[in-house]
Design an enzyme around this catalytic site. Structure first.
Site, PDB file in Angstrom:
ATOM      1  N   PHE A 113      36.972 118.110  32.875  1.00  0.00           N
ATOM      2  CA  PHE A 113      36.500 119.357  32.272  1.00  0.00           C
ATOM      3  C   PHE A 113      35.449 118.980  31.239  1.00  0.00           C
ATOM      4  O   PHE A 113      35.087 117.807  31.104  1.00  0.00           O
ATOM      5  CB  PHE A 113      37.701 120.087  31.636  1.00  0.00           C
ATOM      6  N   GLN A 226      32.549 132.155  22.030  1.00  0.00           N
ATOM      7  CA  GLN A 226      32.088 131.188  23.038  1.00  0.00           C
ATOM      8  C   GLN A 226      31.424 131.853  24.233  1.00  0.00           C
ATOM      9  O   GLN A 226      31.986 132.763  24.834  1.00  0.00           O
ATOM     10  CB  GLN A 226      33.276 130.366  23.545  1.00  0.00           C
ATOM     11  N   HIS A 228      30.358 130.995  27.986  1.00  0.00           N
ATOM     12  CA  HIS A 228      30.652 130.017  29.040  1.00  0.00           C
ATOM     13  C   HIS A 228      29.391 129.806  29.881  1.00  0.00           C
ATOM     14  O   HIS A 228      28.718 130.772  30.231  1.00  0.00           O
ATOM     15  CB  HIS A 228      31.794 130.560  29.912  1.00  0.00           C
ATOM     16  N   LEU A 238      33.681 134.596  36.093  1.00  0.00           N
ATOM     17  CA  LEU A 238      33.633 133.187  35.704  1.00  0.00           C
ATOM     18  C   LEU A 238      33.669 132.261  36.928  1.00  0.00           C
ATOM     19  O   LEU A 238      34.436 132.486  37.852  1.00  0.00           O
ATOM     20  CB  LEU A 238      34.855 132.881  34.838  1.00  0.00           C
ATOM     21  N   GLU A 241      34.697 125.764  34.907  1.00  0.00           N
ATOM     22  CA  GLU A 241      34.076 124.510  34.481  1.00  0.00           C
ATOM     23  C   GLU A 241      34.559 123.342  35.343  1.00  0.00           C
ATOM     24  O   GLU A 241      33.907 122.300  35.435  1.00  0.00           O
ATOM     25  CB  GLU A 241      34.497 124.277  33.026  1.00  0.00           C
ATOM     26  N   ARG A 275      30.790 123.351  25.928  1.00  0.00           N
ATOM     27  CA  ARG A 275      30.221 124.621  26.406  1.00  0.00           C
ATOM     28  C   ARG A 275      29.069 125.133  25.547  1.00  0.00           C
ATOM     29  O   ARG A 275      28.105 125.682  26.060  1.00  0.00           O
ATOM     30  CB  ARG A 275      31.318 125.677  26.467  1.00  0.00           C
ATOM     31  N   HIS A 338      32.837 134.620  26.683  1.00  0.00           N
ATOM     32  CA  HIS A 338      34.055 134.144  27.342  1.00  0.00           C
ATOM     33  C   HIS A 338      35.288 134.107  26.444  1.00  0.00           C
ATOM     34  O   HIS A 338      36.384 134.445  26.875  1.00  0.00           O
ATOM     35  CB  HIS A 338      33.772 132.743  27.885  1.00  0.00           C
ATOM     36  N   ARG A 382      35.588 125.776  21.562  1.00  0.00           N
ATOM     37  CA  ARG A 382      36.816 125.337  22.235  1.00  0.00           C
ATOM     38  C   ARG A 382      36.489 124.494  23.464  1.00  0.00           C
ATOM     39  O   ARG A 382      35.557 124.810  24.200  1.00  0.00           O
ATOM     40  CB  ARG A 382      37.621 126.555  22.678  1.00  0.00           C
TER      41      ARG A 382
HETATM   42  C1  LIG Z   1      38.275 134.303  33.570  1.00  0.00           C
HETATM   43  C2  LIG Z   1      38.935 133.399  32.575  1.00  0.00           C
HETATM   44  C3  LIG Z   1      39.279 132.108  32.935  1.00  0.00           C
HETATM   45  C4  LIG Z   1      39.877 131.268  31.995  1.00  0.00           C
HETATM   46  N1  LIG Z   1      40.214 129.996  32.385  1.00  0.00           N
HETATM   47  C5  LIG Z   1      40.867 129.188  31.506  1.00  0.00           C
HETATM   48  C6  LIG Z   1      41.318 127.902  31.911  1.00  0.00           C
HETATM   49  O1  LIG Z   1      41.158 127.476  33.055  1.00  0.00           O
HETATM   50  N2  LIG Z   1      41.955 127.136  30.986  1.00  0.00           N
HETATM   51  C7  LIG Z   1      42.184 127.556  29.712  1.00  0.00           C
HETATM   52  O2  LIG Z   1      42.772 126.817  28.927  1.00  0.00           O
HETATM   53  N3  LIG Z   1      41.760 128.789  29.310  1.00  0.00           N
HETATM   54  C8  LIG Z   1      41.132 129.608  30.186  1.00  0.00           C
HETATM   55  N4  LIG Z   1      40.732 130.856  29.777  1.00  0.00           N
HETATM   56  C9  LIG Z   1      41.124 131.344  28.454  1.00  0.00           C
HETATM   57  C10 LIG Z   1      42.596 131.717  28.475  1.00  0.00           C
HETATM   58  O3  LIG Z   1      42.953 132.202  29.736  1.00  0.00           O
HETATM   59  C11 LIG Z   1      42.919 132.785  27.437  1.00  0.00           C
HETATM   60  O4  LIG Z   1      42.405 132.429  26.188  1.00  0.00           O
HETATM   61  C12 LIG Z   1      44.435 132.935  27.303  1.00  0.00           C
HETATM   62  O5  LIG Z   1      45.019 133.092  28.573  1.00  0.00           O
HETATM   63  C13 LIG Z   1      44.794 134.082  26.394  1.00  0.00           C
HETATM   64  O6  LIG Z   1      46.172 134.283  26.475  1.00  0.00           O
HETATM   65  P1  LIG Z   1      46.904 135.279  25.489  1.00  0.00           P
HETATM   66  O7  LIG Z   1      48.347 135.224  25.848  1.00  0.00           O
HETATM   67  O8  LIG Z   1      46.507 134.985  24.109  1.00  0.00           O
HETATM   68  O9  LIG Z   1      46.302 136.712  25.849  1.00  0.00           O
HETATM   69  P2  LIG Z   1      46.234 137.535  27.228  1.00  0.00           P
HETATM   70  O10 LIG Z   1      46.620 136.743  28.406  1.00  0.00           O
HETATM   71  O11 LIG Z   1      44.918 138.193  27.228  1.00  0.00           O
HETATM   72  O12 LIG Z   1      47.368 138.619  27.040  1.00  0.00           O
HETATM   73  C14 LIG Z   1      47.268 139.668  26.099  1.00  0.00           C
HETATM   74  C15 LIG Z   1      48.482 140.558  26.224  1.00  0.00           C
HETATM   75  O13 LIG Z   1      48.485 141.508  25.183  1.00  0.00           O
HETATM   76  C16 LIG Z   1      48.801 142.787  25.693  1.00  0.00           C
HETATM   77  N5  LIG Z   1      48.195 143.792  24.801  1.00  0.00           N
HETATM   78  C17 LIG Z   1      46.937 143.806  24.297  1.00  0.00           C
HETATM   79  N6  LIG Z   1      46.771 144.887  23.518  1.00  0.00           N
HETATM   80  C18 LIG Z   1      47.940 145.564  23.517  1.00  0.00           C
HETATM   81  C19 LIG Z   1      48.393 146.779  22.907  1.00  0.00           C
HETATM   82  N7  LIG Z   1      47.612 147.539  22.143  1.00  0.00           N
HETATM   83  N8  LIG Z   1      49.666 147.170  23.155  1.00  0.00           N
HETATM   84  C20 LIG Z   1      50.495 146.440  23.957  1.00  0.00           C
HETATM   85  N9  LIG Z   1      50.098 145.293  24.560  1.00  0.00           N
HETATM   86  C21 LIG Z   1      48.848 144.868  24.329  1.00  0.00           C
HETATM   87  C22 LIG Z   1      48.225 142.777  27.094  1.00  0.00           C
HETATM   88  O14 LIG Z   1      48.869 143.724  27.919  1.00  0.00           O
HETATM   89  C23 LIG Z   1      48.546 141.348  27.522  1.00  0.00           C
HETATM   90  O15 LIG Z   1      49.862 141.273  28.034  1.00  0.00           O
HETATM   91  C24 LIG Z   1      40.131 131.722  30.695  1.00  0.00           C
HETATM   92  C25 LIG Z   1      39.801 133.016  30.344  1.00  0.00           C
HETATM   93  C26 LIG Z   1      39.201 133.843  31.263  1.00  0.00           C
HETATM   94  C27 LIG Z   1      38.816 135.223  30.822  1.00  0.00           C
END
Ligand SMILES: Cc1cc2nc3c(=O)[nH]c(=O)nc-3n(C[C@H](O)[C@H](O)[C@H](O)COP(=O)(O)OP(=O)(O)OC[C@H]3O[C@@H](n4cnc5c(N)ncnc54)[C@H](O)[C@@H]3O)c2cc1C
Length: 567
Positions: A113, A226, A228, A238, A241, A275, A338, A382
Site C-alpha cells: 500500500f 485527505q 485519494h 474509489l 490503492e 496519498r 476520501h 493517513r
Molecule cells: C470507498 C472507501 C474505501 C476505503 N477503503 C479502505 C481500506 O481499504 N482500508 C482502510 O483502512 N480504510 C479504508 N477506507 C476508510 C475506512 O473504510 C473508514 O474510515 C472506516 O471504515 C470508517 O469506519 P467508522 O466505523 O468510523 O464509520 P462508518 O463505517 O462510516 O460507520 C458510521 C456509522 O454511523 C452511523 N450513523 C451516522 N450518523 C448517524 C446518526 N445520526 N444516527 C445514527 N447512526 C448514525 C451509520 O449508520 C454507520 O453505521 C475506505 C473508505 C472508503 C469510503
C-alpha cells in the site's frame, strides 16, 4: 424511555468493535445505526487493513512510517498503540472468522500500500471491510447485543456538562425516543459528503462530529482532509490503492510516469508514495496541461493476472462506470475527497474533551472512535489501510473504557422535556412550504468545499468559501421537504443531515484558515513550506455563540523527531 449502560452510536467497524468489547467487559450495551449496520461505509473498504505481522516487518517500522505519513503531526503515543496492539487485533479478527487471503505457504497474504515499501495490508480480496463487518456483526448477534437498526440520532443529552444519552428517531415509525446511557460512544464515521464528489457513501454526513461539537466537545485537525489519488471522475468511486501497491503505474498525457519526476520528491516509492504527495503531483500535472480531461491514467495492463485474481470489484467498477477494461487499457482517474484525518478530539482511551476557558478537560460520559474521532493516529495524512486498523484498535479501547466508566457512575434522573424540543424542530421543517430543497443546498456546499478546500488552498479562496458557505447557512432555515409523513421519511433525514454537514464545512474552513503552513494533506499555496517552528501543533476548534473558536495543542512526540519527508 430506553436505558442502557453504554450506547454506541454507529454500526460501522468502529461502532461494532466498541460494542463488542464493551459487552465483553460486562456492560449492557446497545448499538444504534441510521442504516442496517452491515451497510455502513466501512463495508466499502476494498484494500485492506494494515498490520506488521510479516517476518521482515515490525510494529516500530509501521509506527515510524505512520508518523512520517502523518507529516509528523500524528500523536506518537496513539500511533505506537495503533501499530503495536493492532497485531493482536488482526489475529483476533481471524479467530472470529475473517478469512484473510493466504499466500502459497498458507500465511496471511499482505499487499503493498502507500507510504511504505513493505507489504503489510491484510485483505479479503478487495472486499475487506464488508467481510470484517459481517464477521463482527455475527459476534454481536451471538452475544445478544441490542441493535437499534435504522434509528437516527437527532441530539445528545447533556446535563451539567455531562453526556447521558441521546434522542433518536426510529425511522420505521418516525417516533422519537430518549435513550439514556451512562456512557455514549460516537462512532458515526467521517463527513465525506460535505464535499462533492467524494468516495464516501451518501450516508457519510458528519452527524456525530456536529452532535459532539454542539454538545461542547472539542474537534481537532479538521483542516486535514485527505484526497485519494485514484477516483473515478464521474462519481468519485474509489479505485483501491492496492492496485498501485501491486505495481500499477500513473501516466500523464505524454505517457510519462510522472511520479518519477524528482520535483515530486518521491523517486523511490513513486506511485506508492503517500496519498497527499501523489494527489498533489496529479493535480499539478493536470493544472500544467499534461492531464486528459481533468484526469491522469492508471495503467494496470502489466499486472493483469493480479487484477483478475484479487481485484474483481475494481475491474467491475471500471467496466460499469467508466466503460474501461483495465486489463486492456489505462483508466482515467483523478484525486477525490476520501477521508477526514481530524475529528472529535479523544485520548488513547476514546475519551472526548471540552474547552474550560483556559484549556481542555474530559467531557464526562462522552467517547468517540473511528473516523468520527481524532485520537491523532493519522496526523496530517493517513496511510492507506490504517483506518480500518484505527476502528478496530481504538473502537476496542473506547468500548472497554466506556464500560468501566459506566460501571463506576451513578444513575441520573432526566426530564423528558427534550423530546418536545426535538419534535418542534421536525414540526418547523414540515410547516414550511418553500422551494428551497436540502439536495440543492447540499450540492452547492459540496462544490464550494471541493473548489476552495481541496488539494490546494489559499487565504483568499478560503475566505470566499467561508462567505459562500455562510450564504448557504442563511438559506438553511428556509428549507422544506416534500414528504411530510413520519414513516421512513428520508427527506426529513436529509434535511437534518444537512445541518450537521454545514457545521462540518464551517469548522473545516476555519481550521484551514488557522493553519498558515503546508503539512500533509493541507497545502496552502500562500504558505507553501512546512513550518515546524510555529506549526508543530494541533488546531483545535470548539463552538461558541459567536461561531467556531480556535486553540492549539502540542503534538505528542515519543521517539521520532520531525525530519525532511521524501519518498
Ligand atoms: C470507498 C472507501 C474505501 C476505503 N477503503 C479502505 C481500506 O481499504 N482500508 C482502510 O483502512 N480504510 C479504508 N477506507 C476508510 C475506512 O473504510 C473508514 O474510515 C472506516 O471504515 C470508517 O469506519 P467508522 O466505523 O468510523 O464509520 P462508518 O463505517 O462510516 O460507520 C458510521 C456509522 O454511523 C452511523 N450513523 C451516522 N450518523 C448517524 C446518526 N445520526 N444516527 C445514527 N447512526 C448514525 C451509520 O449508520 C454507520 O453505521 C475506505 C473508505 C472508503 C469510503
Amino acid at each position: 424511555m430506553i436505558e442502557h449502560d453504554v450506547l454506541v452510536i454507529g454500526g460501522g467497524l468502529a461502532g461494532m468493535s466498541a460494542a463488542l468489547h464493551a459487552k465483553q467487559a460486562g456492560a449492557d450495551v446497545a448499538m444504534l445505526s441510521k442504516v442496517y449496520p452491515t451497510r455502513s461505509h466501512s463495508a466499502a473498504a476494498q484494500g485492506g487493513i494494515n498490520s506488521a505481522i510479516g517476518v521482515e516487518d515490525s510494529w516500530e517500522v509501521h509506527a515510524y512510517e505512520t508518523v512520517k505519513g502523518s507529516d509528523f503531526l500524528g500523536d506518537q503515543d496513539a500511533i505506537e498503540i495503533l501499530c503495536r496492539e493492532g497485531i493482536e487485533d488482526i489475529f483476533a479478527l481471524e479467530h472470529y472468522g475473517v478469512i484473510f487471503d493466504r499466500d502459497d505457504e498458507g500465511l496471511i497474504h499482505m499487499r503493498g500500500f502507500g507510504g511504505t515499501d513493505k507489504s503489510r495490508t491484510c485483505h479479503v480480496g478487495d472486499m475487506t471491510g464488508q467481510t470484517i463487518l459481517h464477521v463482527i456483526y455475527e459476534q454481536l448477534l451471538r452475544l445478544e447485543v441490542q441493535s437499534y437498526n435504522e434509528w437516527f440520532v437527532t441530539t445528545l443529552l447533556m446535563e451539567d456538562g455531562i453526556c447521558y444519552g441521546a434522542v433518536a428517531m426510529e425511522m420505521i415509525s418516525g417516533k422519537l425516543e430518549i435513550i439514556k446511557a451512562k456512557s455514549i460512544i460516537i462512532c458515526t464515521g467521517g463527513c465525506g459528503r460535505v464535499y462533492e464528489p467524494s468516495t464516501n457513501g451518501l450516508i457519510v454526513t458528519g452527524d456525530g462530529l456536529s452532535l459532539a461539537y454542539r454538545a461542547g466537545a472539542v474537534l481537532m485537525d479538521m483542516e486535514m482532509v485527505q484526497y485519494h489519488p485514484t477516483t473515478l471522475p464521474a462519481n468519485g468511486f474509489l479505485i483501491t490503492e492496492g492496485a498501485r501497491g501491486e505495481g500499477a503505474y500513473l501516466l500523464n498525457a505524454n505517457d510519462e510516469r510522472f511520479m518519477l519526476d524528482p520535483r515530486y520528491e518521491a523517486t523511490t516509492l513513486a506511485e506508492k508514495a503517500s496519498r497527499d504527495v501523489v494527489s498533489r503531483a496529479e493535480t499539478i500535472e493536470i493544472r500544467e496541461g499534461r492531464g486528459i480531461n481533468g484526469c491522469v491514467l492508471l495503467d494496470c495492463r502489466h499486472i493483469k493476472d493480479r487484477i483478475l485474481e484479487a481485484f474483481h470489484q475494481i475491474s467491475e467498477l471500471a467496466k460499469d462506470y467508466a466503460g474501461v477494461d483495465i486489463t486492456n487499457e489505462p483508466l482515467p482517474v483523478c484525486p477525490g475527497m476520501h477521508y477526514l484525518m481530524g475529528g472529535i478530539k479523544t485520548d488513547i482511551d476514546g475519551r472526548c474533551y471540552r474547552y474550560n476557558g483556559e484549556g481542555i478537560d474530559p467531557l464526562p460520559g462522552l467517547y468517540a472512535a473511528g473516523e468520527a474521532a481524532c485520537a491523532s493516529a493519522h496526523g496530517a495524512n493517513r496511510l492507506g489501510g490504517n483506518s480500518l486498523l484505527d476502528c478496530v484498535v481504538f473502537g476496542r479501547r473506547a468500548g472497554v473504557h466506556a464500560a468501566q466508566y459506566a460501571n463506576d457512575t451513578n444513575d441520573v434522573n432526566i426530564s423528558e422535556q427534550v423530546i418536545q424540543t426535538e419534535e418542534q424542530k421536525i414540526a418547523d421543517i414540515f410547516a414550511r412550504a418553500t422551494d428551497e430543497r436540502p439536495a440543492t443546498l447540499r450540492l452547492e456546499m459540496g462544490n464550494i468545499m471541493h473548489e476552495f478546500t481541496g488539494v490546494f488552498r489559499d487565504e483568499s479562496g478560503l475566505l470566499e468559501s467561508q462567505r459562500r458557505i455562510g450564504l448557504v447557512r442563511e438559506r438553511y432555515p428556509q428549507i422544506s421537504v416534500d414528504d411530510k409523513g413520519r414513516v421512513f421519511n428520508t427527506d426529513l433525514v436529509a434535511a437534518l443531515e444537512l445541518n450537521y454537514m454545514l457545521d462540518c464545512a464551517e469548522v473545516i474552513i476555519a481550521s484551514c484558515l488557522a493553519r498558515q503552513e503546508s503539512r500533509g494533506a493541507h497545502t496552502r499555496t500562500d504558505h507553501p513550506k512546512r513550518d515546524d517552528e510555529n506549526w508543530l501543533k494541533h488546531v483545535v476548534i470548539y463552538r461558541t455563540d459567536e461561531g467556531p473558536a480556535i486553540d492549539y495543542l502540542p503534538v505528542i512526540i515519543t521517539k521520532w523527531q520531525p525530519e525532511l519527508r521524501q519518498y
